[in-house]
Design a protein around this motif. Structure first.
Motif, PDB file in Angstrom:
ATOM      1  N   HIS A   1      15.778   2.970  -6.297  1.00 12.44           N
ATOM      2  CA  HIS A   1      15.281   1.604  -6.491  1.00 12.44           C
ATOM      3  C   HIS A   1      14.547   1.472  -7.825  1.00 12.44           C
ATOM      4  N   TRP A   2      13.698   2.446  -8.103  1.00 12.35           N
ATOM      5  CA  TRP A   2      12.863   2.415  -9.311  1.00 12.35           C
ATOM      6  C   TRP A   2      13.719   2.376 -10.573  1.00 12.35           C
ATOM      7  N   HIS A   3      14.700   3.234 -10.628  1.00 12.36           N
ATOM      8  CA  HIS A   3      15.529   3.286 -11.832  1.00 12.36           C
ATOM      9  C   HIS A   3      16.440   2.059 -11.947  1.00 12.36           C
TER      10      HIS A   3
ATOM     11  N   TYR B   1       0.829  -1.202   0.000  1.00 12.52           N
ATOM     12  CA  TYR B   1       0.000   0.000   0.000  1.00 12.52           C
ATOM     13  C   TYR B   1       0.867   1.257   0.000  1.00 12.52           C
ATOM     14  N   GLY B   2       0.563   2.172  -0.908  1.00  9.59           N
ATOM     15  CA  GLY B   2       1.193   3.489  -0.901  1.00  9.59           C
ATOM     16  C   GLY B   2       2.467   3.618  -1.703  1.00  9.59           C
ATOM     17  N   THR B   3       2.994   2.497  -2.197  1.00 12.48           N
ATOM     18  CA  THR B   3       4.201   2.559  -3.012  1.00 12.48           C
ATOM     19  C   THR B   3       4.121   1.392  -4.010  1.00 12.48           C
ATOM     20  N   TYR B   4       5.186   1.149  -4.774  1.00 12.18           N
ATOM     21  CA  TYR B   4       5.117   0.020  -5.690  1.00 12.18           C
ATOM     22  C   TYR B   4       5.830  -1.187  -5.096  1.00 12.18           C
ATOM     23  N   GLY B   5       5.114  -2.269  -5.025  1.00 10.67           N
ATOM     24  CA  GLY B   5       5.687  -3.520  -4.548  1.00 10.67           C
ATOM     25  C   GLY B   5       4.668  -4.625  -4.717  1.00 10.67           C
ATOM     26  N   ARG B   6       5.106  -5.793  -5.145  1.00 13.19           N
ATOM     27  CA  ARG B   6       4.209  -6.944  -5.305  1.00 13.19           C
ATOM     28  C   ARG B   6       5.031  -8.194  -5.567  1.00 13.19           C
ATOM     29  N   ASP B   7       4.329  -9.326  -5.644  1.00 10.72           N
ATOM     30  CA  ASP B   7       4.997 -10.589  -5.906  1.00 10.72           C
ATOM     31  C   ASP B   7       4.970 -10.899  -7.394  1.00 10.72           C
ATOM     32  N   PHE B   8       5.961 -11.697  -7.842  1.00  6.71           N
ATOM     33  CA  PHE B   8       6.046 -12.130  -9.241  1.00  6.71           C
ATOM     34  C   PHE B   8       6.412 -13.601  -9.280  1.00  6.71           C
ATOM     35  N   GLU B   9       5.885 -14.300 -10.285  1.00  5.92           N
ATOM     36  CA  GLU B   9       6.250 -15.697 -10.504  1.00  5.92           C
ATOM     37  C   GLU B   9       7.356 -15.784 -11.542  1.00  5.92           C
ATOM     38  N   LEU B  10       8.328 -16.657 -11.290  1.00  9.20           N
ATOM     39  CA  LEU B  10       9.464 -16.831 -12.194  1.00  9.20           C
ATOM     40  C   LEU B  10       9.240 -18.043 -13.098  1.00  9.20           C
ATOM     41  N   ALA B  11      10.138 -18.208 -14.054  1.00  6.62           N
ATOM     42  CA  ALA B  11      10.016 -19.284 -15.036  1.00  6.62           C
ATOM     43  C   ALA B  11      10.101 -20.667 -14.395  1.00  6.62           C
ATOM     44  N   ASP B  12      10.837 -20.788 -13.283  1.00  2.00           N
ATOM     45  CA  ASP B  12      11.016 -22.093 -12.646  1.00  2.00           C
ATOM     46  C   ASP B  12       9.989 -22.355 -11.543  1.00  2.00           C
ATOM     47  N   GLY B  13       8.962 -21.499 -11.429  1.00  5.42           N
ATOM     48  CA  GLY B  13       7.914 -21.707 -10.443  1.00  5.42           C
ATOM     49  C   GLY B  13       8.140 -21.005  -9.125  1.00  5.42           C
ATOM     50  N   HIS B  14       9.343 -20.498  -8.871  1.00  6.67           N
ATOM     51  CA  HIS B  14       9.568 -19.731  -7.653  1.00  6.67           C
ATOM     52  C   HIS B  14       8.783 -18.419  -7.716  1.00  6.67           C
ATOM     53  N   ARG B  15       8.454 -17.896  -6.533  1.00  6.23           N
ATOM     54  CA  ARG B  15       7.834 -16.572  -6.448  1.00  6.23           C
ATOM     55  C   ARG B  15       8.752 -15.674  -5.647  1.00  6.23           C
ATOM     56  N   ILE B  16       8.804 -14.412  -6.060  1.00  9.68           N
ATOM     57  CA  ILE B  16       9.641 -13.443  -5.344  1.00  9.68           C
ATOM     58  C   ILE B  16       8.781 -12.234  -4.993  1.00  9.68           C
ATOM     59  N   MET B  17       9.247 -11.483  -3.987  1.00  9.58           N
ATOM     60  CA  MET B  17       8.602 -10.229  -3.602  1.00  9.58           C
ATOM     61  C   MET B  17       9.542  -9.091  -3.919  1.00  9.58           C
ATOM     62  N   LEU B  18       9.030  -8.081  -4.619  1.00 12.95           N
ATOM     63  CA  LEU B  18       9.804  -6.900  -5.000  1.00 12.95           C
ATOM     64  C   LEU B  18       9.186  -5.682  -4.331  1.00 12.95           C
ATOM     65  N   VAL B  19      10.012  -4.823  -3.738  1.00 12.87           N
ATOM     66  CA  VAL B  19       9.542  -3.577  -3.132  1.00 12.87           C
ATOM     67  C   VAL B  19      10.379  -2.428  -3.665  1.00 12.87           C
ATOM     68  N   VAL B  20       9.703  -1.408  -4.196  1.00 11.89           N
ATOM     69  CA  VAL B  20      10.374  -0.222  -4.740  1.00 11.89           C
ATOM     70  C   VAL B  20      10.001   0.963  -3.858  1.00 11.89           C
ATOM     71  N   LEU B  21      10.936   1.430  -3.052  1.00 13.55           N
ATOM     72  CA  LEU B  21      10.641   2.522  -2.130  1.00 13.55           C
ATOM     73  C   LEU B  21      11.142   3.874  -2.616  1.00 13.55           C
ATOM     74  N   THR B  22      12.281   3.904  -3.275  1.00 13.25           N
ATOM     75  CA  THR B  22      12.913   5.173  -3.626  1.00 13.25           C
ATOM     76  C   THR B  22      13.061   5.299  -5.139  1.00 13.25           C
ATOM     77  N   THR B  23      13.384   6.499  -5.564  1.00  9.00           N
ATOM     78  CA  THR B  23      13.632   6.733  -6.994  1.00  9.00           C
ATOM     79  C   THR B  23      14.820   5.910  -7.469  1.00  9.00           C
TER      80      THR B  23
END
Length: 408
Positions: free
Chosen positions: A255-257, A231-253
């Motif tokens: 990080h974003w770039h 909530y309030g910023t960009y961050g979410r989970d993603f599924e990879l090609a091998d079935g693993h899932r990761i969590m990504l959080v982007v807090l700062t500029t």
């Protein structure tokens, strides 16, 4: 450096004695926290053990992993507090204690008032369910604070409670903080304290401190469950090609770039910003357009496996982690000096955590949890010896010539 389990020196609460009349999570966690800071914590249980000694998860031998985890490094005595005799035993022990932790309004000689009358320097701390004194538990506090309504997958209409007892944990640490503050105040004034904390207030205070209850007083929020989006910023989970899932959080500029650079999306995002007349360097704008950003990032993540992603992201200080099961997390405990081996009766040798706090770059190894009533005889004998020594000192003071002259 990790000190051995029997090491007692050098911790802030060495010499502090705590009587813990408690069960389940919050108050035992308070006692555990104080024990890991050096206090002598004596867990008071009924004969046969408290009801939380059999709580899941359980080892094959019938010993609770849960109970032993929350009661490491304590001593245990068996006393029946439903009897006058049992209450008098605890009342006597409290005369030589610094702190009493309770999570029930005990009667007779072990009420907060009675204990503090016998020992005015005592710090008495009690957890209740609500500010009215009504009972409550973590799941009820969750329900009343509002968080389950915004937890869970998008479009899910049913409240989702968190499996982590967050308010129990926060309450246990609040209680320990209260004890430390009261001990500091006693050092300055010589007076003890009576402290109460309501579990539900911990949840409501947190919701208020995070601003969600303030916002709700001025506007109808209508916030719904949003899956794993942050909530309030960009961050979410993603599924990879091998079935693993990761969590990504982007807090700062930055990080974003960094994310745009490694994913090769700089030009695509620049075109998106021009088309929508937005600036995605603003985290609130990133949050508002999280679905569009995700549509760009998802194909890139689906082309990566965990090994390749680790190689691509490591060293860039991007905030991400692969999801682990408890089983997978347990495989890595030996890498962290927080954990050391404990030989727990009923369970066996395993890695257990000490305190996350590190004093002067030294950790104290964890100690095992006690068996039911294991230290009853020792604790009562110590108390008799201490009472005898105190009586002798008082007698010598009364009988000294100086005292007699001053009295005369």
């Amino acid at each position: 450096m990790t000190l051995p389990a029997e090491a007692t020196g050098g911790l802030p609460l060495d010499g502090v004695r705590v009587l813990e009349l408690s069960s389940y999570v919050a108050t035992p966690l308070c006692g555990l926290t104080l024990a890991q800071l050096g206090a002598d914590v004596i867990r008071v249980e009924p004969p046969g053990g408290a009801p939380d000694r059999t709580r899941l998860p359980m080892a094959d031998g019938g010993t609770s992993y849960y109970w032993t985890g929350l009661n490491k490094g304590k001593r245990a005595i068996a006393v029946d507090l439903s009897t006058d005799q049992g209450r008098e035993v605890v009342s006597d022990l409290a005369t030589a204690a610094d702190v009493v932790i309770a999570n029930a309004p005990y009667s007779g000689a072990v009420t907060a008032q009675a204990l503090r009358e016998r020992n005015p320097a005592l710090v008495h701390i009690r957890l209740s369910g609500t500010w009215t004194g009504a009972p409550s538990v973590d799941y009820l506090a969750q329900a009343r604070a509002g968080f389950p309504q915004v937890t869970g997958p998008q479009g899910h209409a049913v409240p989702v409670n968190h499996v982590l007892p967050a308010w129990d944990v926060a309450a246990g640490l609040y209680l320990a903080t209260g004890v430390l503050a009261a001990l500091h105040g006693r050092r300055e004034t010589g007076r003890g304290s009576g402290i109460t904390l309501a579990l539900e207030d911990v949840a409501l205070a947190t919701a208020g401190n995070l601003g969600v209850l303030s916002q709700a007083q001025f506007e109808r929020v209508g916030r719904a469950a949003d899956g794993n989006h942050v909530y309030g910023t960009y961050g979410r989970d993603f599924e990879l090609a091998d079935g693993h899932r990761i969590m990504l959080v982007v807090l700062t500029t930055r990080h974003w770039h960094c994310v745009l650079e490694v994913a090769g999306l700089g030009e695509a995002v620049a075109g998106l910003e021009r088309a929508l007349d937005i600036d995605l360097d603003d985290e609130q704008v990133r949050y508002a357009h999280r679905e569009v950003i995700s549509a760009l990032l998802e194909p890139w993540f689906r082309r990566q496996d965990l090994e390749g992603l680790t190689a691509a992201l490591d060293g860039r200080r991007i905030l991400w982690s692969a999801y682990r099961t408890f089983d997978e997390a347990a495989e890595h405990l030996g890498e962290n000096p927080l954990f050391a081996e404990v030989d727990q009766p009923g369970i066996g040798r395993h890695l257990a955590p000490g305190s996350p706090l590190v004093f002067d770059e030294q950790r104290r190894a964890p100690q095992r949890a006690p068996r039911v009533g294991e230290h009853t005889d020792d604790v009562l004998a110590e108390h008799r010896d201490e009472a005898h020594d105190t009586a002798q000192v008082q007698s010598r003071i009364r009988d000294s010539p100086d005292t007699n002259r001053r009295t005369a």
